[in-house]
Scaffold this active site. Structure first.
Site, short mmCIF file in Angstrom:
data_model
loop_
_atom_site.label_atom_id
_atom_site.label_comp_id
_atom_site.label_asym_id
_atom_site.label_seq_id
_atom_site.Cartn_x
_atom_site.Cartn_y
_atom_site.Cartn_z
N ARG A 66 -40.40 -3.28 14.23
CA ARG A 66 -39.70 -2.86 15.45
C ARG A 66 -38.42 -3.66 15.59
O ARG A 66 -38.42 -4.89 15.49
CB ARG A 66 -40.59 -3.06 16.67
N ASP A 81 -29.22 -9.26 27.23
CA ASP A 81 -29.04 -9.79 28.58
C ASP A 81 -29.74 -11.15 28.66
O ASP A 81 -30.74 -11.38 27.98
CB ASP A 81 -29.68 -8.87 29.63
#
Length: 233
Positions: free
Chosen positions: A87, A204
């Site tokens: 992933r 972020d």
């Protein structure tokens, strides 16, 4: 064919990169693979197979959250005999050890989801990646000059309304970031005897409130894509 994947048996290679966003899967196929072919599109959750440096590799979207991710991972392993699942996604950093654009290798995944407790008779499951995949990622990052950050992540069922007061506690226990799928990916791969790993690019920082621009997100994600493809080739 499964209820969620309409690829033919044999369409998927044993190695598969996973992304939450199906459009990112399409982007990778078009920019980085040779002879890329769309092999599934149920619910617009796209999947492709192609070649990278002459080696076959597949790509598959998995949606957001553990529940969605584990559906696709289960079907890829059980029906399409995918053996290695990597992933690549984004995350929000919660530790001063990492900053924007850093790539994190999740060596463990805690979670507020109950899915792993359900599958593990209400005990705490140690949701961890495959060692050999982790070693390949680490060695490939060294070769490419990438400063790979290594530590735990927290897989949350919540994107909004998360308990932000828990960030300091998580960081104390070497949790570098929050994402939404790794704990489910690892548990499913462990249960079905497959290999899995999660790499996340920091888009972020939830403590400093810094965030990448759209252009910077693409550039930082490209670095992780190259790392992922190189370690699988």
């Amino acid at each position: 064919m499964t209820p969620h994947i309409n690829a033919k048996i044999g369409d998927f290679y044993p190695q598969c990169l996973l992304c939450g966003d199906p459009l990112r899967v399409s982007y990778i196929a078009k920019k980085f693979l040779q002879d890329a072919k769309e092999i599934t599109n149920v619910r617009n959750m796209l999947g492709f197979s192609g070649k990278y440096k002459g080696r076959g590799i597949s790509l598959m979207g998995h949606g957001m959250g553990i529940a969605s991710c584990t559906i696709y991972v289960t079907e890829l392993i059980k029906t399409y005999q995918v053996k290695e699942l990597l992933r690549i996604g984004t995350c929000g950093a919660i530790s001063p050890k990492v900053g924007l654009k850093d790539i994190i290798m999740a060596t463990g995944a805690s979670t507020d989801s109950k899915t792993n407790r359900v599958r593990f008779l209400n005990h705490d499951l140690s949701a961890t990646p495959d060692f050999e995949l982790s070693l390949r990622a680490y060695q490939t990052a060294k070769r490419l000059g990438i400063d790979l950050k290594v530590g735990n992540v927290f897989s949350s069922d919540f994107f909004y309304s998360f308990e932000t007061h828990a960030f300091d506690l998580m960081a104390k226990y070497n949790h570098l970031a929050i994402e939404m799928e790794a704990a489910g990916l690892y548990a499913t791969a462990m249960e079905l005897n497959a290999k899995a790993l999660c790499l996340c690019s920091v888009s972020d920082h939830l403590i400093t409130k810094e965030a990448l621009s759209p252009k910077e997100r693409v550039e930082s994600f490209d670095n992780m894509i190259i790392l992922a493809l190189e370690m699988m080739s």
